[in-house]
Design a protein around this motif. Sequence first.
Motif, PDB file in Angstrom:
ATOM      1  N   LEU A 111      28.123  37.186  34.433  1.00  0.00           N
ATOM      2  CA  LEU A 111      29.136  36.282  34.980  1.00  0.00           C
ATOM      3  C   LEU A 111      28.507  35.008  35.531  1.00  0.00           C
ATOM      4  CD1 LEU A 111      31.358  39.047  36.511  1.00  0.00           C
ATOM      5  CD2 LEU A 111      32.201  37.261  34.989  1.00  0.00           C
ATOM      6  N   GLY A 112      27.313  35.138  36.089  1.00  0.00           N
ATOM      7  CA  GLY A 112      26.624  33.944  36.580  1.00  0.00           C
ATOM      8  C   GLY A 112      26.309  32.974  35.458  1.00  0.00           C
ATOM      9  N   ALA A 113      25.925  33.508  34.293  1.00  0.00           N
ATOM     10  CA  ALA A 113      25.622  32.635  33.152  1.00  0.00           C
ATOM     11  C   ALA A 113      26.872  31.893  32.683  1.00  0.00           C
ATOM     12  CB  ALA A 113      25.040  33.471  32.014  1.00  0.00           C
ATOM     13  N   ASP A 139      41.312  26.716  37.629  1.00  0.00           N
ATOM     14  CA  ASP A 139      42.145  27.179  38.735  1.00  0.00           C
ATOM     15  C   ASP A 139      42.056  28.684  38.896  1.00  0.00           C
ATOM     16  OD1 ASP A 139      43.846  24.632  39.449  1.00  0.00           O
ATOM     17  OD2 ASP A 139      43.803  24.762  37.262  1.00  0.00           O
ATOM     18  N   ALA A 140      41.690  29.400  37.834  1.00  0.00           N
ATOM     19  CA  ALA A 140      41.625  30.859  37.880  1.00  0.00           C
ATOM     20  C   ALA A 140      40.740  31.361  36.758  1.00  0.00           C
ATOM     21  CB  ALA A 140      43.022  31.471  37.760  1.00  0.00           C
ATOM     22  N   VAL A 141      40.204  32.557  36.954  1.00  0.00           N
ATOM     23  CA  VAL A 141      39.558  33.303  35.867  1.00  0.00           C
ATOM     24  C   VAL A 141      40.255  34.648  35.761  1.00  0.00           C
ATOM     25  CG1 VAL A 141      37.304  32.194  35.981  1.00  0.00           C
ATOM     26  CG2 VAL A 141      37.764  34.187  37.420  1.00  0.00           C
ATOM     27  N   MET A 142      40.422  35.099  34.553  1.00  0.00           N
ATOM     28  CA  MET A 142      40.954  36.429  34.259  1.00  0.00           C
ATOM     29  C   MET A 142      39.827  37.193  33.578  1.00  0.00           C
ATOM     30  SD  MET A 142      43.076  38.922  33.524  1.00  0.00           S
ATOM     31  CE  MET A 142      43.321  40.150  32.226  1.00  0.00           C
ATOM     32  N   VAL A 143      39.308  38.261  34.228  1.00  0.00           N
ATOM     33  CA  VAL A 143      38.135  38.964  33.744  1.00  0.00           C
ATOM     34  C   VAL A 143      38.506  40.397  33.377  1.00  0.00           C
ATOM     35  CG1 VAL A 143      35.793  39.718  34.300  1.00  0.00           C
ATOM     36  CG2 VAL A 143      36.642  37.545  35.203  1.00  0.00           C
ATOM     37  N   SER A 144      38.095  40.807  32.186  1.00  0.00           N
ATOM     38  CA  SER A 144      38.315  42.183  31.737  1.00  0.00           C
ATOM     39  C   SER A 144      37.131  42.604  30.877  1.00  0.00           C
ATOM     40  CB  SER A 144      39.605  42.288  30.928  1.00  0.00           C
ATOM     41  OG  SER A 144      39.834  43.630  30.521  1.00  0.00           O
ATOM     42  N   PRO A 145      36.593  43.801  31.083  1.00  0.00           N
ATOM     43  CA  PRO A 145      35.527  44.281  30.205  1.00  0.00           C
ATOM     44  C   PRO A 145      35.982  44.279  28.751  1.00  0.00           C
ATOM     45  CG  PRO A 145      35.705  45.684  32.142  1.00  0.00           C
ATOM     46  CD  PRO A 145      36.888  44.758  32.167  1.00  0.00           C
ATOM     47  N   ALA A 146      35.112  43.775  27.877  1.00  0.00           N
ATOM     48  CA  ALA A 146      35.478  43.672  26.458  1.00  0.00           C
ATOM     49  C   ALA A 146      35.863  45.028  25.878  1.00  0.00           C
ATOM     50  CB  ALA A 146      34.321  43.064  25.668  1.00  0.00           C
ATOM     51  N   VAL A 147      35.233  46.085  26.350  1.00  0.00           N
ATOM     52  CA  VAL A 147      35.508  47.409  25.797  1.00  0.00           C
ATOM     53  C   VAL A 147      36.933  47.853  26.078  1.00  0.00           C
ATOM     54  CG1 VAL A 147      34.729  48.708  27.839  1.00  0.00           C
ATOM     55  CG2 VAL A 147      34.529  49.728  25.558  1.00  0.00           C
ATOM     56  N   ASP A 148      37.547  47.316  27.134  1.00  0.00           N
ATOM     57  CA  ASP A 148      38.910  47.722  27.473  1.00  0.00           C
ATOM     58  C   ASP A 148      39.957  47.106  26.564  1.00  0.00           C
ATOM     59  OD1 ASP A 148      38.272  49.473  29.450  1.00  0.00           O
ATOM     60  OD2 ASP A 148      38.529  48.067  31.101  1.00  0.00           O
ATOM     61  N   ARG A 149      39.546  46.222  25.656  1.00  0.00           N
ATOM     62  CA  ARG A 149      40.512  45.724  24.681  1.00  0.00           C
ATOM     63  C   ARG A 149      40.893  46.805  23.679  1.00  0.00           C
ATOM     64  NH1 ARG A 149      37.733  40.279  22.603  1.00  0.00           N
ATOM     65  NH2 ARG A 149      36.000  41.735  22.556  1.00  0.00           N
ATOM     66  N   GLN A 150      40.023  47.788  23.487  1.00  0.00           N
ATOM     67  CA  GLN A 150      40.315  48.872  22.556  1.00  0.00           C
ATOM     68  C   GLN A 150      41.025  50.005  23.275  1.00  0.00           C
ATOM     69  OE1 GLN A 150      39.675  46.747  19.783  1.00  0.00           O
ATOM     70  NE2 GLN A 150      39.764  48.839  19.013  1.00  0.00           N
ATOM     71  N   PRO A 207      35.333  55.055  26.882  1.00  0.00           N
ATOM     72  CA  PRO A 207      34.054  54.387  26.617  1.00  0.00           C
ATOM     73  C   PRO A 207      33.345  54.041  27.920  1.00  0.00           C
ATOM     74  CG  PRO A 207      35.862  52.858  26.332  1.00  0.00           C
ATOM     75  CD  PRO A 207      36.491  54.207  26.563  1.00  0.00           C
ATOM     76  N   ASP A 208      32.028  53.876  27.811  1.00  0.00           N
ATOM     77  CA  ASP A 208      31.240  53.485  28.979  1.00  0.00           C
ATOM     78  C   ASP A 208      31.678  52.112  29.466  1.00  0.00           C
ATOM     79  OD1 ASP A 208      29.777  55.825  28.924  1.00  0.00           O
ATOM     80  OD2 ASP A 208      28.195  54.989  27.651  1.00  0.00           O
ATOM     81  N   CYS A 209      31.834  52.005  30.776  1.00  0.00           N
ATOM     82  CA  CYS A 209      32.271  50.740  31.370  1.00  0.00           C
ATOM     83  C   CYS A 209      31.904  50.772  32.850  1.00  0.00           C
ATOM     84  CB  CYS A 209      33.776  50.561  31.204  1.00  0.00           C
ATOM     85  SG  CYS A 209      34.422  49.011  31.876  1.00  0.00           S
ATOM     86  N   PRO A 210      31.358  49.686  33.395  1.00  0.00           N
ATOM     87  CA  PRO A 210      31.066  49.668  34.828  1.00  0.00           C
ATOM     88  C   PRO A 210      32.353  49.829  35.627  1.00  0.00           C
ATOM     89  CG  PRO A 210      30.087  47.777  33.698  1.00  0.00           C
ATOM     90  CD  PRO A 210      31.023  48.418  32.736  1.00  0.00           C
ATOM     91  N   PRO A 211      32.271  50.340  36.841  1.00  0.00           N
ATOM     92  CA  PRO A 211      33.457  50.408  37.687  1.00  0.00           C
ATOM     93  C   PRO A 211      34.091  49.025  37.842  1.00  0.00           C
ATOM     94  CG  PRO A 211      31.655  51.654  38.671  1.00  0.00           C
ATOM     95  CD  PRO A 211      31.081  50.898  37.507  1.00  0.00           C
ATOM     96  N   LEU A 212      35.412  48.971  37.724  1.00  0.00           N
ATOM     97  CA  LEU A 212      36.083  47.672  37.780  1.00  0.00           C
ATOM     98  C   LEU A 212      35.910  46.989  39.124  1.00  0.00           C
ATOM     99  CD1 LEU A 212      39.376  48.467  35.807  1.00  0.00           C
ATOM    100  CD2 LEU A 212      37.383  47.169  35.029  1.00  0.00           C
ATOM    101  N   GLU A 213      35.775  47.776  40.197  1.00  0.00           N
ATOM    102  CA  GLU A 213      35.512  47.154  41.497  1.00  0.00           C
ATOM    103  C   GLU A 213      34.231  46.320  41.457  1.00  0.00           C
ATOM    104  OE1 GLU A 213      37.892  50.905  42.267  1.00  0.00           O
ATOM    105  OE2 GLU A 213      36.205  50.308  40.985  1.00  0.00           O
ATOM    106  N   GLU A 214      33.210  46.816  40.738  1.00  0.00           N
ATOM    107  CA  GLU A 214      31.955  46.069  40.627  1.00  0.00           C
ATOM    108  C   GLU A 214      32.126  44.834  39.743  1.00  0.00           C
ATOM    109  OE1 GLU A 214      28.773  48.613  39.426  1.00  0.00           O
ATOM    110  OE2 GLU A 214      29.197  50.125  40.980  1.00  0.00           O
ATOM    111  N   VAL A 215      32.928  44.962  38.674  1.00  0.00           N
ATOM    112  CA  VAL A 215      33.195  43.811  37.805  1.00  0.00           C
ATOM    113  C   VAL A 215      33.879  42.701  38.602  1.00  0.00           C
ATOM    114  CG1 VAL A 215      34.503  43.011  35.799  1.00  0.00           C
ATOM    115  CG2 VAL A 215      33.324  45.224  35.713  1.00  0.00           C
TER     116      VAL A 215
END
Length: 630
Positions: free
Chosen positions: A318-320, A333-344, A353-361
């Motif tokens: 996210l820093g990059a 004005d806003a960012v909408m963030v979702s792990p790419a794997v959750d699109r499936q 599928p493996d995914c970091p905890p959303l609280e950490e995201v």
Amino acid sequence: MQVLRAGLLSAHLIGGGLREIAFDGIEVLRAIAFVVRDRDWGTYSPAIADLTIKQGEGETTVSYRAVCEGPDANTLSIRAVITLSSKGSLTFKAQAETPTGFENNRCGFCVLHPIVGVAGAPVTVEHVDGSIQYAVFPDRIEPWQPFQEIRALTHSVMPGIDAECRMEGDMFEMEDQRNWSDASYKTYVRPLALPWPYQIATGETVSQAVTLTVTDRRAGRPQAGSHDARPVHLTWGEDLRPLPQIGLVVTPEEAGAVRSALASHGAFGAKGLLLHFDPAAGHGPSDIEAFAALAALFSGTITLEIALPCKGPLAGELGAIAKLVADAGLRLDAVMVSPAVDRQSTPPGSQWPDCPPLEEVYAAARAAFPGIRLGGGMLSYFTEINRKRVPAGPLDFVSHATNPIVHAADDLSVMQTLEALPFIWTSLRAIYGQKPYRVGPSTLAMRQNPYGSRTMDNPNGERTAMANRDPRHNGLFGAAFAAGSAAAFVGAGLEQLTLSALTGPFGLFAGPQEPVPEGMVRPIGRCIELLACMAGWQARAVKSGSSRDILAFGASCDDGRRALVLVNVTRSPLEVDLQALGIGSGASIVLLDETTMIAAASNGLEARSMSEQPFALMPYAVARIVWEVA
């Protein structure tokens, strides 16, 4: 389409399946069809051959055959027989055989129960072991199958009329198709917990049958099934929250075209841009720079939608992206963030599928983009946010998309999805309360397929499920669907509703290599103009009795202006009676229909004096009436 009848029982035969199955004019089942789906959940549309329809004494019989052509020259042959009896029964039998072996995700019957008047109503479930369950059709949308191991379902169609639907030949289960905005509960084979795709062996026969039995206990000669009176009478409902701003989605591939379009055409009144960014798809610095260039021409809100790879440290990923944004000078004005794997999608029985905890995201996103609003949810559909409930506490808003052609793409099915949208937003509100809420992109064509490896190409402009292009986007149908979506979401209290792109196959006007003249403003472009100028107006519900042919909503502005938006979601002209609404004298109307569409493409929508009462609304027409209150 052919209408089949036997006594009080009727059904429409369309493409080998049955639609609008009714008794005495009252819808009992929405559809029965023998469905074959490929490994990406695309639906085969085999040509019907040897079709025979016989009308006998008290009975109508239909027979046909069809062949599905799969990859590697594999084939599946289907023989079907449908019988309607004047005694109130319907039987649909099918046998499927393959001389080659045939890979598929589904081969068997799908039965659709309607949702309006059925949601929350009692149902008796007979299971395959003979046990009986007394339950209700879900009111809030169920994330998983509400009923499994089904042999028969019995419900009351109306007082005095009961319907039993019995399914044989396999183990059936039900899913709540409102998850995907389908206006139905679907009972299907085979259970999703079993492996898919799976192989039908050479020489194997798949035999199934569905039998509908209607029991009429009404005394005396029943009245004919209710059909909405003409004209459709409209009345005011309750006051609602303000109307949302209308958004437009922008992909990196369209960023250059969007910049040119903003300079030459403007944004058709849209107040928000949703910029899609997916590092795993190769999006990088040049795309953020292109976004910055077009954002400089836009005065509304800018949201960056990030499909986060989650392949390395979250702070680093996210820093990059945040550095790219800062270096390019992209105003956000806003960012909408979702792990790419959750699109499936993660269907029932599948491993998450493996995914970091959303609280950490979300914590990493907040740190990378301090001082701007943070959104979360799903880049795909309500299905996914219903099954994977995101933690709302860290978020400033929740969001998901919708798409009407996940399972079916005929005109009727697509417009019927509008019936499901109020169930979607009320179900989301039941989960997330009054958390600010956005929806979109919500387009006819599918931008991504959460259920397979790809969307379906559609070079011939057909009505195709999961297609990445849809010919109706070019016409009045696309405009009516957009306006109908706005009407269906009017009670949701959305802050933003994204209904289209500016350019490209999802765009408001045609670019190069499109099936319509380059530069032509599509009807949906004029519809977006009509809707966008009312952002922030106080909404008001409009009731149309039992009619589902007209969707409408009202709005009021602080300066004393009032507005009424109407959309005919059918292929037939309708008369509308507005007298109960008390529309003031001097009202004007802008009308987008087959008589104004061509002129509107070049000159925009022109207001004229509103006089005739009732007035005719042509097929797939959109109208906005405006008047002033002293």
